[in-house]
Scaffold this motif. Structure first.
Motif, mmCIF file in Angstrom:
data_model
loop_
_atom_site.group_PDB
_atom_site.id
_atom_site.type_symbol
_atom_site.label_atom_id
_atom_site.label_comp_id
_atom_site.label_asym_id
_atom_site.label_seq_id
_atom_site.Cartn_x
_atom_site.Cartn_y
_atom_site.Cartn_z
ATOM 1 N N TYR B 586 0.837 -1.190 0.000
ATOM 2 C CA TYR B 586 0.000 0.000 0.000
ATOM 3 C C TYR B 586 0.877 1.247 0.000
ATOM 4 C CZ TYR B 586 -3.911 -3.005 1.288
ATOM 5 O OH TYR B 586 -4.878 -3.977 1.297
ATOM 6 N N ARG B 587 0.387 2.281 -0.641
ATOM 7 C CA ARG B 587 1.031 3.584 -0.462
ATOM 8 C C ARG B 587 0.663 4.080 0.928
ATOM 9 N NH1 ARG B 587 0.313 7.416 -5.678
ATOM 10 N NH2 ARG B 587 1.571 8.791 -4.323
ATOM 11 N N GLU B 590 -2.852 5.152 1.570
ATOM 12 C CA GLU B 590 -3.782 4.016 1.472
ATOM 13 C C GLU B 590 -3.765 3.203 2.760
ATOM 14 O OE1 GLU B 590 -2.922 3.608 -3.344
ATOM 15 O OE2 GLU B 590 -2.243 2.051 -1.957
ATOM 16 N N GLY B 650 -12.497 -0.462 -6.214
ATOM 17 C CA GLY B 650 -11.592 0.605 -6.627
ATOM 18 C C GLY B 650 -11.880 1.093 -8.041
ATOM 19 N N GLN B 719 -0.486 11.983 -2.973
ATOM 20 C CA GLN B 719 -1.681 11.205 -3.307
ATOM 21 C C GLN B 719 -2.952 11.921 -2.831
ATOM 22 O OE1 GLN B 719 -1.815 7.196 -1.708
ATOM 23 N NE2 GLN B 719 -3.189 6.514 -3.350
ATOM 24 N N TYR B 746 -7.688 4.568 -0.086
ATOM 25 C CA TYR B 746 -7.710 3.118 0.141
ATOM 26 C C TYR B 746 -8.768 2.441 -0.729
ATOM 27 C CZ TYR B 746 -8.748 -1.323 2.476
ATOM 28 O OH TYR B 746 -8.993 -2.640 2.729
ATOM 29 N N GLN B 748 -10.161 3.373 -3.426
ATOM 30 C CA GLN B 748 -9.951 3.449 -4.865
ATOM 31 C C GLN B 748 -8.866 2.495 -5.371
ATOM 32 O OE1 GLN B 748 -12.188 4.501 -6.502
ATOM 33 N NE2 GLN B 748 -12.461 6.716 -6.660
ATOM 34 N N GLN B 749 -8.064 1.962 -4.476
ATOM 35 C CA GLN B 749 -7.063 0.993 -4.952
ATOM 36 C C GLN B 749 -7.532 -0.448 -4.788
ATOM 37 O OE1 GLN B 749 -5.018 -1.275 -2.948
ATOM 38 N NE2 GLN B 749 -6.555 -0.800 -1.381
ATOM 39 N N GLN B 752 -7.388 -3.158 -7.642
ATOM 40 C CA GLN B 752 -6.720 -2.605 -8.812
ATOM 41 C C GLN B 752 -5.516 -3.418 -9.255
ATOM 42 O OE1 GLN B 752 -7.978 -0.074 -10.765
ATOM 43 N NE2 GLN B 752 -9.571 -0.840 -9.435
ATOM 44 N N TYR B 753 -4.845 -4.034 -8.310
ATOM 45 C CA TYR B 753 -3.617 -4.727 -8.700
ATOM 46 C C TYR B 753 -3.909 -5.941 -9.551
ATOM 47 C CZ TYR B 753 -1.967 -1.567 -5.195
ATOM 48 O OH TYR B 753 -1.714 -0.425 -4.500
#
Lengths: 55, 781
Positions: B586-587, B590, B650, B719, B746, B748-749, B752-753
């Motif tokens: 996570y960033r 996030e 996300g 971000q 958080y 929105q991700q 996504q991966y």
């Protein structure tokens, strides 16, 4: 992916082995329970019924 | 024969009884409030510490650990003294146990509404309280086993076995599921993530039901039911079989909470098989309890104690029939994530635990205060109001749960979702949610009658002193640890298990030789038993009189199941899972948002695990993979969907949608019952804590890049600034350090991966389905 395949190679038998192990112990315990002396069974079963004095 | 007088310590029993009733009222009141919130969102009052996500853990913890906890401590301390004919070993430890436990409950009641949580069901309490719980549990264990060691009765009655199993197993489960590394005084991360955390959590969660809500209450049943019926248990031999089979089998069934998820198939099969096996011991125990009333059924008309105990045991039978039923994968496909599970849980807690508690209290309190029950009629009224309340509760949850399961999985002959809007299921079941609230309120009313009746009873009497005459030399025989464990029956059992396993695992010659050895060992054991049968019987008899080897064998029985389930998933190579592109770290912002998600209890209504069903894939996207949650401390697969799954939410909606949705869910999703979260717009996210949080996760193997605190905060600003700028286009002005911004980052991700260009396309089926599913679905979180 993620080791699922790696686990599946050997771990599928775990359920069978676990079942077998539990069944074996279960049988041993049942045999033990059935072989308990009657004197012991009657004594233990009556334990909650013992009286006490209250004041 | 010379005797001595033993005076029991009933002071601590009285304290636990009264505490249980007090906390029972609080727990049930919290339950009625959150049941109301599920039907009427306004009951959240836009107040953070009154929202469902924070009160639900308060309700469950209060019901389990405060109400039932105090009840079982009362029952265990009272019955153990009588069954061992010994005063509790230490008055100081007894008192420390009581006051320590109440302090823990008060701490929980303060911290949970404040949002201080670990985010794991029934294990929400923060780490300092976890340490206190462990300490007090050790105090309880020392006091209990010390009492057994100095007891004046040779035999250990079956109720005490259930208590032993409770103390040992709860200690093991609690420690296992609370292994964590603190990041601050009030926050920590569990040492497990993703599937490991899921397995450990439900190994704990399931067995908290088994060994906190079931085994101690079974011990109480085996003591108080014969006591109230004034006749011994129907079959003592059956109680022996009941105990061992229950203890051996229960511990394996945890994975049934994760059926049809990304959990490996073999674990799902294991959970299902052992759940089905539980039917036998559970019903054996129930029948043993009910048949104890043989010849005394007429007393049920007049004796409220027997009425409650008989109904409680019947509910035990019903909920333990329903549990394995729900653990069948095809049934679970409908029931999981729905109200059906909630109904099942409450048939156990209201029907089994609360009714057994009521029966025990009505029997115990007049004796503890040397008086008569204030009103039998009030107790009868309590029984019938309680019964009506339970039936309304569980029937409405059955209807609601099955409706939700069928509606949300339904697909038309044209191949589209029959109910694409998740809210259709919410609005359709609204009447059932109201019925549940009414049922809960009626049950609470009945419990208040108990509280009043007990209070009047207590006030009419005075604390009694109970004594018993015991021989000066009780003649304890028993045996030591070594003789208890290393002997012929144990050796044969071990060999049979070993050869049986090798037969199942091995191939060719290994399997054949193992089978031969298995049969030979079994034959030798049978011959040996027929020759030295008396000796074998003696070993078993003495084992049942020896608390130490008995406890060690019980520990072994419960350890094996957990080890086999959990260890294979713990000892895997995490680094290989980072290559598939399914997840990345996570960033910082996030991660901060994720902690807010956990803090607000979002997991109590939203799952993050899409099951591989047509309806779910069409609604939410590709089914969940194990690797997607490898950096999730704690995992967020969830257990209930009051709102839709969020695993791939996300980028499904723009930032402004999430902002407005959190301000007022009805503005974007008419009919939603989700609370408003206005404080997320006012409060600052604790970004300063990120440095420590990231450092802790790095220690646990998460490959965060090396960054200084300033770099972490700069990344958050970058971000957050982008989200704020995007919101600004819709006329929303807000600072980038607010909680809502982190939460949006958080959300929105999520998912996504899995959508990134996949280096191994063959391992990533269903991406097209994700896109199509998103086009079609009209869900709302």
């Amino acid at each position: 992916m993620f080791k699922e395949l790696q686990l599946a190679d050997w771990a599928g038998i775990v359920a069978v082995a676990a079942f077998f192990a539990t069944a074996a112990v279960f049988v041993a315990v049942v045999v033990g329970a059935l072989r308990m002396p009657r004197r012991k069974v009657l004594h233990d079963a009556a334990l909650p019924l013992e009286k006490e004095t209250r004041k | 024969m010379s005797t001595k007088t033993v005076e029991y310590n009933d002071g601590v029993v009285r304290q636990f009884v009264l505490a249980s009733i007090f906390w029972g009222v609080i727990a049930m009141l919290a339950g009625v409030v959150i049941a109301g919130q599920m039907a009427f969102y306004r009951l959240n009052f836009d107040t953070q510490w009154l929202t469902f996500g924070r009160l639900r853990p308060l309700h469950t913890n209060a019901a389990i650990f405060a109400f039932v906890g105090n009840m079982i401590f009362a029952g265990i301390y009272h019955s153990t003294q009588r069954l061992t004919r010994t005063r509790l070993a230490s008055d100081f430890l007894s008192s420390l146990h009581f006051w320590g436990w109440q302090a823990i409950i008060v701490s929980a009641a303060v911290t949970l509404p404040l949002g201080l949580t670990r985010g794991k069901e029934y294990a929400e309490l923060i780490w300092p309280i976890n340490i206190a719980v462990t300490f007090i549990w050790v105090v309880f264990a020392v006091n209990f086993f010390w009492t057994l060691a100095v007891r004046n009765e040779k035999s250990l009655y079956v109720a005490i076995w259930f208590y032993i199993a409770t103390i040992i197993t709860v200690a093991m489960l609690y420690i296992g599921n609370h292994l964590q590394i603190p990041t601050s005084l009030t926050h920590s991360y569990p040492i497990f993530a993703g599937v490991q955390d899921a397995l450990v959590q439900w190994w704990y969660g399931h067995n908290a039901v088994a060994f906190f809500l079931t085994t101690p209450v079974l011990g109480i049943m085996y003591y108080y039911l014969p006591k109230a019926a004034e006749r011994p248990v129907y079959s003592y031999r059956l109680s022996v079989v009941h105990f061992w089979s229950l203890v051996f089998i229960y511990i394996w069934a945890g994975p049934h909470h994760l059926l049809n998820t990304a959990l490996p198939e073999w674990l799902q099969s294991l959970g299902m098989i052992f759940s089905l096996m539980l039917w036998a011991p559970s019903w054996g125990g129930m029948l043993n309890g009910l048949l104890t009333l043989r010849g005394a059924w007429n007393k049920l008309r007049t004796d409220p104690v027997l009425k409650f105990l008989a109904a409680g045991v019947t509910f035990y039978g019903m909920s333990t029939f329903e549990g394995p039923l729900l653990a069948i994968r095809s049934v679970n496909a409908v029931s999981h994530y729905t109200d059906w599970t909630i109904g099942h849980v409450h048939s156990g807690t209201l029907g089994w635990n609360s009714f057994m508690a009521a029966g025990m209290f009505y029997w115990l309190v007049p004796r503890l205060w040397n008086t008569k029950l204030h009103s039998t009629k009030l107790a009868d009224l309590h029984f019938w109001t309680g019964m009506i309340g339970i039936l309304l509760y569980i029937a409405s949850m059955w209807v609601s749960g099955i409706t939700q399961g069928l509606m949300l999985n339904a697909v038309t002959p044209d191949g589209v979702l029959a109910h694409p809007n998740f809210l259709d299921a919410v609005t359709t079941t609204h009447a059932m949610l109201v019925t549940r609230m009414v049922g809960g309120a009626i049950f609470l009313f009945g419990f208040l009658l108990l509280a009043y009746n007990i209070a009047r009873t207590v006030l009419s009497g005075a604390p009694a002193t109970a004594t018993v005459e015991v021989p000066l030399d009780p003649g304890k025989e028993g045996m030591g640890l070594a003789r208890g464990i290393f002997n012929a029956p144990m050796l044969y059992s071990f060999l049979i298990i070993l050869f049986g396993t090798l037969w199942g695992v091995g191939k060719g010659a290994v399997a054949t030789i193992s089978l031969v050895l298995l049969v030979e060992t079994a034959l030798v054991a049978m011959i040996h038993m027929s020759i030295s049968g008396k000796k074998w019987g003696e070993w078993y008899e003495r084992l049942l009189e020896s608390w130490l080897p008995f406890s060690v064998l019980t520990l072994l029985a419960v350890v094996i199941g957990g080890m086999i389930q959990i260890l294979p998933t713990v000892f895997i190579d995490q680094t290989k899972n980072e290559d598939g592109g399914w997840q990345k770290v996570y960033r910082p912002l996030e991660l901060a948002g994720r902690d807010i998600y956990v803090r607000e209890g979002c997991y109590t209504c939203h799952s993050q695990m899409i099951r591989p069903f047509v309806g779910e894939v069409m609604r939410y996207g590709a089914s969940g993979r194990l690797a997607e949650s490898i950096y999730d401390f704690p995992f967020q697969w969830g257990s209930k969907r009051t709102g839709p799954d969020l695993q791939r939410v996300g980028l499904k909606y723009p930032n402004v949608w999430h902002f407005q949705h959190m301000m007022n869910p009805r503005s974007t999703s008419p009919g939603s019952t989700m609370p408003n979260y206005p404080w997320l717009m006012r409060q600052r996210a604790d970004l300063e804590a990120l440095e420590n949080k990231i450092a802790v996760q790095k220690r646990m193997g998460v490959p965060f890049p090396d960054r200084s605190k300033e770099e972490i905060l700069a990344d958050c600003r970058e971000q957050g600034g982008a989200i704020v700028a995007d919101l600004g286009k819709s006329g929303i002005q807000i600072s980038p350090d607010r909680k809502i911004i982190a939460l949006i980052a958080y959300l929105q991700q999520l998912g996504q991966y899995g959508k990134r260009p996949d280096p191994q396309p063959t391992e990533n089926p269903g991406l097209e389905t994700v896109v199509e599913g998103e086009k079609q679905a009209n869900t709302e979180p």
